[in-house]
Each structure stands twice: as C-alpha cells, then as structure tokens.
Scaffold this motif. Structure first.
Motif, PDB file in Angstrom:
ATOM      1  N   ILE A  44    -136.694 -47.721 -88.177  1.00  0.00           N
ATOM      2  CA  ILE A  44    -135.640 -46.573 -87.879  1.00  0.00           C
ATOM      3  C   ILE A  44    -134.693 -47.720 -86.962  1.00  0.00           C
ATOM      4  O   ILE A  44    -135.065 -47.806 -86.146  1.00  0.00           O
ATOM      5  N   SER A  45    -133.352 -47.593 -86.789  1.00  0.00           N
ATOM      6  CA  SER A  45    -132.684 -47.984 -85.907  1.00  0.00           C
ATOM      7  C   SER A  45    -131.183 -46.864 -86.161  1.00  0.00           C
ATOM      8  O   SER A  45    -131.304 -46.058 -87.189  1.00  0.00           O
ATOM      9  N   GLY A  46    -130.389 -47.256 -85.154  1.00  0.00           N
ATOM     10  CA  GLY A  46    -129.664 -46.100 -84.994  1.00  0.00           C
ATOM     11  C   GLY A  46    -129.023 -46.382 -83.624  1.00  0.00           C
ATOM     12  O   GLY A  46    -129.181 -46.787 -83.159  1.00  0.00           O
ATOM     13  N   GLN A  47    -127.944 -45.150 -83.238  1.00  0.00           N
ATOM     14  CA  GLN A  47    -127.404 -44.895 -82.080  1.00  0.00           C
ATOM     15  C   GLN A  47    -127.502 -43.630 -81.383  1.00  0.00           C
ATOM     16  O   GLN A  47    -127.614 -42.758 -82.423  1.00  0.00           O
ATOM     17  N   VAL A  48    -127.838 -43.643 -80.065  1.00  0.00           N
ATOM     18  CA  VAL A  48    -127.810 -42.360 -79.439  1.00  0.00           C
ATOM     19  C   VAL A  48    -125.988 -42.131 -79.445  1.00  0.00           C
ATOM     20  O   VAL A  48    -126.309 -42.656 -78.008  1.00  0.00           O
ATOM     21  N   ARG A  49    -125.516 -40.548 -79.141  1.00  0.00           N
ATOM     22  CA  ARG A  49    -124.576 -40.494 -78.416  1.00  0.00           C
ATOM     23  C   ARG A  49    -123.976 -38.851 -78.165  1.00  0.00           C
ATOM     24  O   ARG A  49    -125.110 -38.172 -78.143  1.00  0.00           O
ATOM     25  N   LEU A  50    -123.955 -38.641 -77.217  1.00  0.00           N
ATOM     26  CA  LEU A  50    -123.774 -37.036 -76.426  1.00  0.00           C
ATOM     27  C   LEU A  50    -122.282 -37.270 -77.171  1.00  0.00           C
ATOM     28  O   LEU A  50    -120.868 -37.717 -77.603  1.00  0.00           O
ATOM     29  N   LYS A  51    -123.220 -35.953 -77.714  1.00  0.00           N
ATOM     30  CA  LYS A  51    -121.783 -35.500 -78.603  1.00  0.00           C
ATOM     31  C   LYS A  51    -120.757 -34.569 -78.226  1.00  0.00           C
ATOM     32  O   LYS A  51    -119.251 -34.832 -79.058  1.00  0.00           O
ATOM     33  N   ALA A  52    -120.863 -34.154 -76.751  1.00  0.00           N
ATOM     34  CA  ALA A  52    -119.325 -33.653 -76.756  1.00  0.00           C
ATOM     35  C   ALA A  52    -118.182 -34.728 -76.551  1.00  0.00           C
ATOM     36  O   ALA A  52    -117.000 -34.223 -77.120  1.00  0.00           O
ATOM     37  N   ASP A  53    -118.038 -36.430 -76.905  1.00  0.00           N
ATOM     38  CA  ASP A  53    -117.206 -37.041 -76.889  1.00  0.00           C
ATOM     39  C   ASP A  53    -117.470 -38.247 -77.783  1.00  0.00           C
ATOM     40  O   ASP A  53    -116.789 -39.242 -77.093  1.00  0.00           O
ATOM     41  N   THR A  54    -118.414 -38.821 -78.201  1.00  0.00           N
ATOM     42  CA  THR A  54    -119.462 -39.778 -78.436  1.00  0.00           C
ATOM     43  C   THR A  54    -119.722 -40.751 -77.968  1.00  0.00           C
ATOM     44  O   THR A  54    -120.368 -41.943 -78.041  1.00  0.00           O
ATOM     45  N   SER A  55    -119.782 -40.998 -76.938  1.00  0.00           N
ATOM     46  CA  SER A  55    -119.960 -42.476 -76.046  1.00  0.00           C
ATOM     47  C   SER A  55    -121.842 -42.109 -76.256  1.00  0.00           C
ATOM     48  O   SER A  55    -122.246 -41.374 -76.234  1.00  0.00           O
ATOM     49  N   PRO A  56    -121.434 -43.411 -76.128  1.00  0.00           N
ATOM     50  CA  PRO A  56    -123.125 -44.151 -76.571  1.00  0.00           C
ATOM     51  C   PRO A  56    -123.919 -44.045 -75.204  1.00  0.00           C
ATOM     52  O   PRO A  56    -123.279 -43.632 -73.465  1.00  0.00           O
ATOM     53  N   MET A  57    -125.477 -43.438 -75.305  1.00  0.00           N
ATOM     54  CA  MET A  57    -126.351 -42.968 -74.219  1.00  0.00           C
ATOM     55  C   MET A  57    -127.296 -43.742 -73.851  1.00  0.00           C
ATOM     56  O   MET A  57    -127.774 -43.808 -74.948  1.00  0.00           O
ATOM     57  N   ALA A  58    -127.604 -43.884 -73.128  1.00  0.00           N
ATOM     58  CA  ALA A  58    -127.962 -44.735 -72.735  1.00  0.00           C
ATOM     59  C   ALA A  58    -129.580 -44.274 -72.236  1.00  0.00           C
ATOM     60  O   ALA A  58    -129.224 -43.446 -71.567  1.00  0.00           O
ATOM     61  N   GLY A  59    -131.081 -45.351 -71.655  1.00  0.00           N
ATOM     62  CA  GLY A  59    -131.829 -44.230 -71.543  1.00  0.00           C
ATOM     63  C   GLY A  59    -132.441 -43.612 -71.762  1.00  0.00           C
ATOM     64  O   GLY A  59    -133.322 -42.582 -71.233  1.00  0.00           O
ATOM     65  N   ALA A  60    -132.173 -43.130 -73.201  1.00  0.00           N
ATOM     66  CA  ALA A  60    -133.008 -42.315 -74.140  1.00  0.00           C
ATOM     67  C   ALA A  60    -133.822 -42.178 -74.481  1.00  0.00           C
ATOM     68  O   ALA A  60    -134.295 -43.699 -75.340  1.00  0.00           O
ATOM     69  N   TYR A  61    -134.884 -41.562 -75.192  1.00  0.00           N
ATOM     70  CA  TYR A  61    -136.011 -41.979 -76.346  1.00  0.00           C
ATOM     71  C   TYR A  61    -135.996 -41.249 -77.097  1.00  0.00           C
ATOM     72  O   TYR A  61    -135.432 -40.245 -77.548  1.00  0.00           O
ATOM     73  N   VAL A  62    -136.254 -42.443 -78.526  1.00  0.00           N
ATOM     74  CA  VAL A  62    -136.470 -41.644 -79.841  1.00  0.00           C
ATOM     75  C   VAL A  62    -137.853 -41.445 -80.201  1.00  0.00           C
ATOM     76  O   VAL A  62    -138.793 -41.841 -79.647  1.00  0.00           O
ATOM     77  N   ASN A  63    -138.057 -40.348 -80.130  1.00  0.00           N
ATOM     78  CA  ASN A  63    -140.072 -39.786 -80.674  1.00  0.00           C
ATOM     79  C   ASN A  63    -139.798 -39.077 -82.028  1.00  0.00           C
ATOM     80  O   ASN A  63    -138.611 -38.694 -82.603  1.00  0.00           O
ATOM     81  N   ILE A  64    -141.560 -39.672 -82.333  1.00  0.00           N
ATOM     82  CA  ILE A  64    -141.766 -39.827 -84.083  1.00  0.00           C
ATOM     83  C   ILE A  64    -142.603 -38.633 -84.365  1.00  0.00           C
ATOM     84  O   ILE A  64    -143.359 -39.531 -83.672  1.00  0.00           O
ATOM     85  N   TYR A  65    -141.996 -38.380 -85.366  1.00  0.00           N
ATOM     86  CA  TYR A  65    -143.558 -36.973 -85.506  1.00  0.00           C
ATOM     87  C   TYR A  65    -143.955 -36.883 -86.727  1.00  0.00           C
ATOM     88  O   TYR A  65    -142.382 -37.246 -87.469  1.00  0.00           O
ATOM     89  N   PRO A  66    -144.467 -37.515 -87.322  1.00  0.00           N
ATOM     90  CA  PRO A  66    -144.872 -37.439 -88.902  1.00  0.00           C
ATOM     91  C   PRO A  66    -144.913 -35.783 -89.436  1.00  0.00           C
ATOM     92  O   PRO A  66    -144.949 -35.833 -90.557  1.00  0.00           O
ATOM     93  N   ASN A  67    -144.737 -34.772 -88.787  1.00  0.00           N
ATOM     94  CA  ASN A  67    -144.617 -33.670 -89.665  1.00  0.00           C
ATOM     95  C   ASN A  67    -144.534 -32.136 -88.366  1.00  0.00           C
ATOM     96  O   ASN A  67    -144.249 -32.856 -86.965  1.00  0.00           O
ATOM     97  N   THR A  68    -144.025 -31.482 -88.665  1.00  0.00           N
ATOM     98  CA  THR A  68    -143.574 -30.302 -88.295  1.00  0.00           C
ATOM     99  C   THR A  68    -144.287 -29.077 -87.211  1.00  0.00           C
ATOM    100  O   THR A  68    -144.091 -28.249 -86.297  1.00  0.00           O
ATOM    101  N   ILE A  69    -145.598 -29.704 -87.244  1.00  0.00           N
ATOM    102  CA  ILE A  69    -146.589 -28.500 -86.621  1.00  0.00           C
ATOM    103  C   ILE A  69    -146.238 -28.070 -85.162  1.00  0.00           C
ATOM    104  O   ILE A  69    -146.552 -27.057 -84.976  1.00  0.00           O
ATOM    105  N   SER A  70    -146.128 -29.047 -84.557  1.00  0.00           N
ATOM    106  CA  SER A  70    -146.384 -29.412 -83.343  1.00  0.00           C
ATOM    107  C   SER A  70    -144.378 -28.752 -82.499  1.00  0.00           C
ATOM    108  O   SER A  70    -144.398 -28.571 -81.804  1.00  0.00           O
ATOM    109  N   ASN A  71    -143.740 -28.241 -83.727  1.00  0.00           N
ATOM    110  CA  ASN A  71    -142.445 -28.440 -83.386  1.00  0.00           C
ATOM    111  C   ASN A  71    -141.868 -29.129 -83.138  1.00  0.00           C
ATOM    112  O   ASN A  71    -140.653 -28.827 -82.334  1.00  0.00           O
TER     113      ASN A  71
END
Length: 276
Positions: A44-71
C-alpha cells in the motif's frame, strides 16, 4: 505488531497512474481497490493530508489491521515509518484485505492512546484490497480530535452481574463486528455516554456491563470519539426516539438488537464533560 518495510518514496513518482475504484459496504466500510504496478513490490502507498486545507502531513503513522474486532484501536498488525515531508508512505504487505488508519500524536510517538489535539484519519473504516505485484493507492485525510475518547477500558471491561446483551446489525440486517453499544442514564444522547459495551464480535454480539439496575437509553456506533459525522454508521435502540430500557439489579436483558445506518443528522461538536 510487525513493522512493515517502507521503501524509497521517490520511486512513487515513476509509477504509472491508476484509476480510482472505491465502493462502500452496507456496514460503512470504504473499499479501495485502485492499484498500480508495484514494479516488484506488493503493498500500500499513498499520501496523508490534513482535511482542512489538504496540506501534506509529515510524521504521521499508518496502521494496518486485518479486521475490525479491535475497532481499529490499539496495536496494529503492521505499522509504517513516519510519513515524509510530502506526507507520503509506502508499506510492503502480503496480498490480502486490510483496514488502513492514520494517526499523528502530538507526542510524536508511534503508539499509545490518542487524545484531544492528536490527529486521526477521517474515514475510520478504509478497507484496502492488496494484490500480488501491485501497490494499492490509499490517500488519507486527517482531522484533529476535539473531544476525548470515551471508549476506555474502565467503561467496558469491569464485569458486573447487571447489564445488557445484544447484537449490532448493519442497515441490511447483517451482523456488524467491531462496533459497540453505548448507554445513557437519560435521553440526552448528544454527549459523552455513561457506559460502553465490549466490542461486537464477528456475529455482532456485545455485552454492556452496568453498575446497577435502572432506566437506560441505548445507541450504537463504530467510532470512539466525538459526535457522529454524516455517513457514519449509527443507531439508537427503538429508532429515532430512543426507547427507555429498564433493567433490574443482578440481571441481564438479553436479545437487544440495534440497527446502524448512515448518520444523516447535523454534526454538532461533542460536549466534553460527563454529567455529575
């Protein structure tokens, strides 16, 4: 938790463009299957942005879960390196279906609870389909948390001999895993709840422990903070008016069903305070 291999992000600019393929399940999952040639990589690849102004967000972490049991809370199966200055990330993953969540804590930590002021991805249930030799493109928009999380261990894990057992259902009547029921001691449901259930399992089943009998009003949702946003699965026991449910001391009410549908009301910022 496994740390996914994050490769050189400059290679993303050399990859061919992809077409957008997005659908939504009755339970509110946003399914993304837009892929490009991974040129030897799968993930998986992509970009993380701030919704308010679409500016890129550095220093964010992307978490990957196999299911939703942990919510989609707590440690994830895979964790990215921090996003770069352009907000980009790339994670190598085995083929499969994964839930993708981005978070940025003001503390700078990769793990731990998120709290007021931290950032989290707007649509919490993004399900990415990953195929061998492909990179699924998942862009994530971030919101700042304005209200504290109310789904905490002391609200759900203290077992008592009084409470409610039931099932969460999606709009089509299918079991909804990874959600929870919430209880109020009055009919003001536009505030932080007084109690929350265990997370619903694959059959949609939940248990809500209560300290004593009395009159309660129930709702259900999948996010653990703030008021519901438009489109988020949300429901009340008894429908729009929310029925009063009376429970006796030292007993459980069984067989409660709460159906969740996309929220169509007006978003109002959550009152952060619980009643005295």
């Amino acid at each position: 938790m496994r740390l996914a291999l994050c490769c050189c992000l400059t290679c993303l600019t050399l990859l061919p463009a992809c077409t957008t393929t997005i659908s939504t399940t009755p339970g509110g999952d946003q399914v993304i299957s837009r892929m490009i040639d991974g040129q030897g990589q799968t993930g998986i690849s992509g970009q993380v942005r701030l919704k308010a102004d679409t500016s890129p967000m550095a220093g964010a972490y992307v978490n990957i879960y196999p299911n939703t049991i942990s919510n989609l809370l707590g440690p994830s199966q895979f964790l990215s390196a921090p996003t770069d200055a352009a907000g980009r990330y790339l994670m190598e993953l085995p083929p499969g279906n994964y839930y993708v969540v981005a978070r940025k804590r003001l503390s700078g930590l990769a793990n731990g609870p998120i709290t007021t002021g931290d950032y989290y991805s707007d649509h919490q249930r993004i399900l990415a389909q990953v195929a061998s030799g492909k990179l699924t493109q998942v862009d994530l928009e971030m919101l700042q948390m304005r209200a504290p999380m109310f789904f905490k261990k002391n609200l759900s894990d203290t077992k008592t001999d009084t409470g409610i057992r039931g099932v969460l259902l999606d709009e089509q009547g299918n079991p909804l895993p990874g959600g929870f029921a919430i209880a109020y001691v009055d009919n003001n449901l536009q505030r932080l709840p007084d109690y929350a259930s265990t997370l619903s399992n694959q059959k949609g089943e939940f248990t809500l422990y209560l300290p004593k009998g009395g009159s309660y009003f129930l709702a259900a949702r999948i996010k653990a903070w703030d008021m519901p946003h438009k489109g988020e699965p949300y429901g009340k026991y008894g429908g729009e008016s929310a029925l009063e449910l009376k429970i006796k001391d030292n007993s459980f009410v069984e067989g409660i069903k709460i159906r969740l549908a996309p929220f169509t009301g007006t978003y109002k910022e959550m009152n952060n305070q619980r009643p005295l």
